[in-house]
Write an enzyme that holds these catalytic residues in place. Structure first.
Site, PDB file in Angstrom:
ATOM      1  CD  GLU A 211     -42.928 -34.435  28.679  1.00 43.31           C
ATOM      2  OE1 GLU A 211     -42.857 -33.308  29.737  1.00 43.31           O
ATOM      3  OE2 GLU A 211     -42.235 -34.383  27.939  1.00 43.31           O
TER       4      GLU A 211
ATOM      5  N   GLY B  47     -43.369 -31.121  24.667  1.00 41.98           N
ATOM      6  CA  GLY B  47     -42.196 -30.555  25.427  1.00 41.98           C
ATOM      7  C   GLY B  47     -42.375 -28.904  25.346  1.00 41.98           C
TER       8      GLY B  47
ATOM      9  N   GLY C  49     -30.001 -13.054  21.080  1.00 35.23           N
ATOM     10  CA  GLY C  49     -30.267 -14.281  19.975  1.00 35.23           C
ATOM     11  C   GLY C  49     -31.705 -14.272  19.306  1.00 35.23           C
TER      12      GLY C  49
ATOM     13  CB  ILE D 207     -35.183 -16.769  22.803  1.00 34.35           C
ATOM     14  CG1 ILE D 207     -35.089 -17.998  22.353  1.00 34.35           C
ATOM     15  CG2 ILE D 207     -36.145 -16.256  24.001  1.00 34.35           C
ATOM     16  CD1 ILE D 207     -34.714 -18.939  23.715  1.00 34.35           C
TER      17      ILE D 207
ATOM     18  CD  GLU E 178     -25.330 -10.056  22.348  1.00 34.93           C
ATOM     19  OE1 GLU E 178     -24.670 -10.393  22.621  1.00 34.93           O
ATOM     20  OE2 GLU E 178     -26.601 -10.272  22.594  1.00 34.93           O
TER      21      GLU E 178
ATOM     22  CB  VAL F  18     -28.056 -15.090  28.698  1.00 33.26           C
ATOM     23  CG1 VAL F  18     -28.305 -13.656  28.875  1.00 33.26           C
ATOM     24  CG2 VAL F  18     -28.790 -15.765  30.070  1.00 33.26           C
TER      25      VAL F  18
ATOM     26  CG  HIS G  45     -41.019 -11.937 -12.332  1.00 30.63           C
ATOM     27  ND1 HIS G  45     -40.124 -11.236 -11.279  1.00 30.63           N
ATOM     28  CD2 HIS G  45     -41.704 -11.064 -12.786  1.00 30.63           C
ATOM     29  CE1 HIS G  45     -40.626  -9.682 -11.329  1.00 30.63           C
ATOM     30  NE2 HIS G  45     -41.686  -9.881 -12.501  1.00 30.63           N
TER      31      HIS G  45
END
Length: 463
Positions: free
Chosen positions: A32, A38, A181, A183, A202, A268, A442
């Site tokens: 890493e 990550g 999208g 993000i 968009e 994008v 319910h």
């Protein structure tokens, strides 16, 4: 240093792969170059959800009177404190991954990894020191980063990607989000909730374009209601820096428009991290920015594998994790089935949330199915009304002939926690009739699934 398995990258693909491999008895190392966990854990999934939770709480406070509550004094936010909380959550999760690595006796090697021939990996640490490892199996899980358009280069200050959007030094007064999208929509919602004037640009006819068109239209209505400006069928042709911020030149059906803002967020899509990691030297085949693999993630070169964002398929954390587990279980010789990419849930965590799995209505029609479609609005849900979250709906699509559950699409509060019912049911080949006859509690948001199915079969009660 010799291992059974070396994993390049410690994102939700890499670290999950390493842990499962260790559970199966392999000697494992993870290479890493930055932080354990990550992008998803440190700069993606987790910190963005922390920001969105702060935005949600802020929204609650601003609308306390809707719940019969009075708050003395002015309700305001501390933008830097919100950002700091997000970073602290991410750091805490990264420490959790570190604990899991130690628990499972996985060797962590810090540095930039590059695959070599003959099942070897070269690692260059931050000081430039080079070391060499070897393993019977090398798994590439190097992930991806924010994609840059040629006409929208990111400088990290006025034109930024998602990483900079998580740690801006001050809140922008005006923000342009390019791309709608998950993000783009999540950051648009967050910054709008904080008080920033937000415009979404968009290229496609609908925002969140991968979703069912009914979901897209509802999301557009909700975001506009919240004060977000939306431009569809539009593209940012160029951006110019100014003393005050930026000018974005937007091409629309009605001609060019010039928008001014403090910052432009480019959302994008992603670019895979496959450059300079030795693929060409080893002879590993790539196609359209992806590593070519078989159904169990073996590349064309024996002993080398790839999972996650670097291979074809949905670029989602839970997909990467599932791929990694399958990969090492196949290496171990276990009996495993290929991943069903048609049954992967997708989630967007704005307000309202979006969750979906399977075919949209249009894709089901295009595939030649005769379909039954049901929809149940949360405005008819007692739990949604009591919670103050009546916007949105559940939409279900079934094959009229055999009752196969083709698709499920939700938009509303908490729907990302509801979609798993449809995923499991589709995995088990459950029919619409069986869902209809399975008693749901319910009052809950989840009973909207049953009600939507009832609508598809002409048996809906509460609508």
């Amino acid at each position: 240093m010799k291992f059974d398995i070396i994993v390049l990258g410690s994102g939700p693909g890499g670290y999950v792969t390493a842990i499962r491999a260790s559970q199966l008895g392999f000697k494992v190392a993870v290479v890493e170059k930055e932080s354990l966990g990550g992008i998803c854990l440190n700069w993606g999934c987790i910190p963005t959800k922390a920001l969105l939770k702060s935005a949600q709480v802020f929204e609650y406070l601003k609308h306390a009177s809707d719940y019969g509550l009075t708050i003395d004094g002015n309700v305001d936010k501390d933008f830097q404190a919100v950002i700091e909380r997000s970073r602290n959550v991410a750091q805490g999760m990264s420490k959790g991954v570190s604990f899991l690595m130690k628990k499972n006796k996985i060797e962590i090697i810090n540095g930039f990894g590059k695959v070599l021939k003959n099942n070897k990996v070269q690692v260059t640490d931050k000081d430039g020191k080079v070391s060499e490892l070897s393993a019977d199996h090398i798994i590439i899980a190097t992930g991806a980063r924010s994609r840059e358009l040629p006409n929208l280069p990111q400088d990290g200050k006025k034109v930024i990607g998602y990483r900079q959007a998580l740690t801006l030094p001050q809140q922008p007064k005006k923000l342009i989000v390019v791309g709608s999208g998950a993000i783009g929509v999540e950051f648009a919602y967050f910054y709008n909730s904080m008080g920033t004037e937000v415009t979404i640009v968009e290229f496609m006819p609908n925002i969140v374009p991968v979703e069912d068109v009914d979901i897209s239209k509802q999301m557009e209505r909700s975001l506009k209601k919240a004060g977000i400006k939306i431009m569809t069928n539009a593209s940012v042709e160029k951006v110019e820096n100014t003393d005050q911020g930026v000018k974005a030149f937007v091409k629309t059906a009605n001609g060019e428009q010039i928008l001014e803002a403090d910052v432009v967020l480019s959302a994008v899509g992603i670019k895979t991290n496959i450059e300079n990691i030795g693929l060409e030297e080893v002879g590993i085949t790539t196609d359209k920015d992806k590593i070519v693999v078989d159904q169990f993630y073996q590349t064309n070169v024996p002993g080398y594998y790839a999972i996650g964002d670097v291979v074809p398929g949905q670029a989602l954390a839970h997909v990467a994790s599932a791929e990694g587990i399958l990969c090492v279980e196949k290496i171990k010789g276990l009996q495993v089935e290929p991943l069903d990419y048609g049954n992967i849930p997708g989630c967007t965590y704005a307000l309202p949330e979006i969750a979906s799995v399977g075919l949209t209505e249009q894709k089901a029609i295009d595939a030649g199915y005769e379909i039954k479609v049901g929809k149940f609005p949360f405005s008819a849900s007692g739990k949604a009304q009591a919670s103050g979250a009546p916007d949105g709906f559940v939409k279900v699509i079934f094959d009229a002939k055999y009752g196969e559950w083709l698709g499920c699409h939700m938009i509303g509060a908490g729907v990302t926690d509801m979609i798993a019912e449809a995923v499991v049911a589709r995995k088990l080949e459950t029919t619409g009739y069986e869902i209809l006859k399975a008693v749901h509690p319910h009052p809950t948001m989840s009973e909207a699934v049953m009600e939507a199915v009832a609508d598809a079969y002409g048996e809906v009660i509460h609508m």
